[in-house]
Design a protein around this motif. Structure first.
Motif, PDB file in Angstrom:
ATOM      1  N   UNK B  85       0.823  -1.216   0.000  1.00  0.00           N
ATOM      2  CA  UNK B  85       0.000   0.000   0.000  1.00  0.00           C
ATOM      3  C   UNK B  85       0.857   1.266   0.000  1.00  0.00           C
ATOM      4  N   UNK B  86       2.163   1.066   0.245  1.00  0.00           N
ATOM      5  CA  UNK B  86       3.057   2.229   0.330  1.00  0.00           C
ATOM      6  C   UNK B  86       3.495   2.661  -1.067  1.00  0.00           C
ATOM      7  N   UNK B  87       3.424   3.986  -1.310  1.00  0.00           N
ATOM      8  CA  UNK B  87       3.878   4.513  -2.605  1.00  0.00           C
ATOM      9  C   UNK B  87       5.356   4.859  -2.497  1.00  0.00           C
ATOM     10  N   UNK B  88       6.162   4.193  -3.303  1.00  0.00           N
ATOM     11  CA  UNK B  88       7.613   4.428  -3.294  1.00  0.00           C
ATOM     12  C   UNK B  88       7.940   5.664  -4.131  1.00  0.00           C
ATOM     13  N   UNK B  89       7.299   5.786  -5.312  1.00  0.00           N
ATOM     14  CA  UNK B  89       7.484   6.960  -6.168  1.00  0.00           C
ATOM     15  C   UNK B  89       6.136   7.275  -6.796  1.00  0.00           C
ATOM     16  N   UNK B  96       7.122   8.540 -16.639  1.00  0.00           N
ATOM     17  CA  UNK B  96       6.800   7.210 -16.121  1.00  0.00           C
ATOM     18  C   UNK B  96       8.075   6.597 -15.552  1.00  0.00           C
ATOM     19  N   UNK B  97       7.917   5.429 -14.950  1.00  0.00           N
ATOM     20  CA  UNK B  97       9.070   4.798 -14.292  1.00  0.00           C
ATOM     21  C   UNK B  97       9.456   3.515 -15.020  1.00  0.00           C
ATOM     22  N   UNK B 132      15.843  -0.634  -5.358  1.00  0.00           N
ATOM     23  CA  UNK B 132      14.906  -1.055  -4.314  1.00  0.00           C
ATOM     24  C   UNK B 132      14.874  -2.584  -4.241  1.00  0.00           C
ATOM     25  N   UNK B 133      14.594  -3.080  -3.027  1.00  0.00           N
ATOM     26  CA  UNK B 133      14.448  -4.527  -2.848  1.00  0.00           C
ATOM     27  C   UNK B 133      13.086  -4.962  -3.383  1.00  0.00           C
ATOM     28  N   UNK B 134      13.066  -6.071  -4.125  1.00  0.00           N
ATOM     29  CA  UNK B 134      11.791  -6.575  -4.649  1.00  0.00           C
ATOM     30  C   UNK B 134      10.909  -7.084  -3.522  1.00  0.00           C
ATOM     31  N   UNK B 135      11.521  -7.573  -2.446  1.00  0.00           N
ATOM     32  CA  UNK B 135      10.742  -8.236  -1.391  1.00  0.00           C
ATOM     33  C   UNK B 135       9.808  -7.268  -0.660  1.00  0.00           C
ATOM     34  N   UNK B 136      10.245  -6.014  -0.467  1.00  0.00           N
ATOM     35  CA  UNK B 136       9.394  -5.082   0.277  1.00  0.00           C
ATOM     36  C   UNK B 136       9.473  -3.634  -0.224  1.00  0.00           C
ATOM     37  N   UNK B 137      10.178  -3.401  -1.308  1.00  0.00           N
ATOM     38  CA  UNK B 137      10.252  -2.057  -1.880  1.00  0.00           C
ATOM     39  C   UNK B 137      11.135  -1.089  -1.110  1.00  0.00           C
ATOM     40  N   UNK B 138      11.892  -1.587  -0.135  1.00  0.00           N
ATOM     41  CA  UNK B 138      12.759  -0.669   0.632  1.00  0.00           C
ATOM     42  C   UNK B 138      13.966  -0.283  -0.215  1.00  0.00           C
ATOM     43  N   UNK B 139      14.449   0.956  -0.053  1.00  0.00           N
ATOM     44  CA  UNK B 139      15.620   1.368  -0.833  1.00  0.00           C
ATOM     45  C   UNK B 139      16.883   0.665  -0.337  1.00  0.00           C
ATOM     46  N   UNK B 140      17.814   0.459  -1.240  1.00  0.00           N
ATOM     47  CA  UNK B 140      19.077  -0.195  -0.886  1.00  0.00           C
ATOM     48  C   UNK B 140      20.199   0.525  -1.644  1.00  0.00           C
ATOM     49  N   UNK B 141      21.257   0.841  -0.915  1.00  0.00           N
ATOM     50  CA  UNK B 141      22.379   1.548  -1.559  1.00  0.00           C
ATOM     51  C   UNK B 141      23.620   0.689  -1.662  1.00  0.00           C
ATOM     52  N   UNK B 142      23.736  -0.324  -0.782  1.00  0.00           N
ATOM     53  CA  UNK B 142      24.918  -1.187  -0.828  1.00  0.00           C
ATOM     54  C   UNK B 142      24.541  -2.619  -0.483  1.00  0.00           C
ATOM     55  N   UNK B 143      25.343  -3.553  -0.978  1.00  0.00           N
ATOM     56  CA  UNK B 143      25.108  -4.974  -0.726  1.00  0.00           C
ATOM     57  C   UNK B 143      26.386  -5.563  -0.141  1.00  0.00           C
TER      58      UNK B 143
END
Lengths: 197, 205
Positions: B85-89, B96-97, B132-143
């Protein structure tokens, strides 16, 4: 009877003199010291459960857990548990500054690999700022592949803490965590740092 | 005594070399000189292998750039980015994205930066939104090293760039773990000439 005239060859002499210099220069080039050795930090060794102090920071690690899920918990929010890409290593510690306010940087060394704290728990992570006379107790959370802890376990397994972003030519606390990893199958809670002092 | 012997041998080396040089023809001397130049260049890295030029890889094919192994799955265009339900962008008029889904594994020993890992080609009006992570849409900058995640790399592109047969080309630059010359430490550094590219069809939703 006169001695035979020997014609001098300055070019040949120069070549013969230059050859060992070139070889020595090449050997030196191949073995130049790494800048991390020239300008590296001054490591201050520490142990689990024992207070370790450097020029700027004092740290005591009192818990290390390995868990698949971590949940941030606070009075103002109750976010869902977060699953790690590998497994979470939760390092619980107390941090304070020795003389003046410092911004601690931290990394976890597991075998050959280096990890920085996860960005998934920004409100619950320990030590964005440490002040003298005030002790914070909280946790740093790292995402680490669990197979690194398969027997006989990762070596080294240590926490590095230093003031500021740049660890060059400054004290770096190196706290040995080997033998203190506690595997927890359930969800581990992390809360915002508790401040005393 | 031993020192005398050595100096005697060194003294004898000069006349021997002079005699050898006299005996050789000009062509042989040229070859000898070229050999010496090559040997000296080799000592300083002048003969190191250079892998230049692009290579091409396909969807669902693992590609290593030295630091990461990427397996790019698909590309699609959407109006807005949502994680549950959260809008990331949020939706933006005229834009468009573009999302490119890829599995990424860090094969190195230090955390790897993900921003800029995939470069979108031939879309000059586009701008990167993030990873962004596919699992929950959280942003990720490093792995972290040894970790693998399914990620989506997102760009904002103008409506005018979108058409039914749209394809996108993405570039992955080859990397080398080396000592940094300007700043301190060791890190992964992009090659200036060596890269791989993938061209994907885009699903417009």
């Amino acid at each position: 009877m006169s001695a035979p005239i020997r014609r001098s060859r300055p070019g040949l002499a120069a070549a013969l003199a230059a050859a060992p210099i070139l070889v020595a220069a090449a050997l030196l080039w191949q073995h130049l010291p790494d800048s991390t050795r020239v300008y590296g930090p001054f490591d201050v060794p520490g142990r689990f459960g024992v207070q370790t102090s450097g020029r700027a920071l004092t740290v005591t690690v009192d818990g290390v857990q390995l868990t698949p899920e971590v949940q941030g918990s606070a009075r103002w929010a109750n976010p869902p548990p977060v699953t790690a890409a590998g497994a979470w290593v939760v390092v619980r510690a107390s941090v304070s500054a020795t003389e003046r306010t410092a911004m601690p940087s931290v990394e976890l060394r597991v075998g050959p690999n280096t990890y920085r704290p996860s960005d998934r728990f920004p409100s619950y992570t320990l030590g964005y700022r440490a002040d003298p006379g005030i002790t914070q107790h909280g946790a740093w959370v790292f995402d680490v592949p669990p197979e690194l802890f398969d027997p006989p376990g990762a070596d080294p397994f240590e926490l590095h803490v230093w003031p500021g972003l740049d660890d060059r030519l400054d004290d770096r606390l190196v706290i040995n965590l080997r033998g203190h990893l506690d595997s927890t199958p359930g969800t581990v809670l992390v809360v915002a740092p508790e401040v005393t002092g | 005594m031993a020192a005398n012997k050595v100096s005697h041998r060194i003294a004898a080396l000069g006349p021997w070399l002079r005699a050898e040089l006299k005996r050789r023809k000009l062509g042989q001397l040229r070859t000898f000189t070229a050999g010496v130049i090559l040997a000296v260049a080799g000592l300083f890295g002048g003969l190191d292998t250079v892998d230049a030029g692009p290579s091409v890889f396909a969807a669902d094919e693992a590609h290593s750039d030295g630091e990461f192994t990427l397996t790019i799955a698909r590309a699609s265009v959407v109006n807005e980015l949502r994680a549950g339900r959260r809008i990331v962008a949020p939706a933006q008029p005229g834009h468009r994205y573009l999302g490119v889904v890829s599995t990424v594994r860090n094969d190195g020993t230090i955390p790897g930066r993900l921003i800029g890992e995939l470069q979108l080609r031939d879309q000059p009006q586009s701008s990167s939104v993030g990873v962004f992570r596919m699992i929950d849409g959280s942003p990720i900058t490093q792995l972290g090293p040894g970790l693998e995640e399914q990620l989506v790399f997102v760009w904002r592109i103008p409506d005018s760039a979108i058409h039914p047969d749209l394809t996108v080309t993405l570039r992955v630059t080859q990397k080398r773990f080396t000592e940094l010359l300007v700043t301190y430490g060791r890190d992964w550094v992009d090659s200036s000439s060596d890269y791989a590219e993938i061209t994907l069809p885009v699903t417009v939703k």
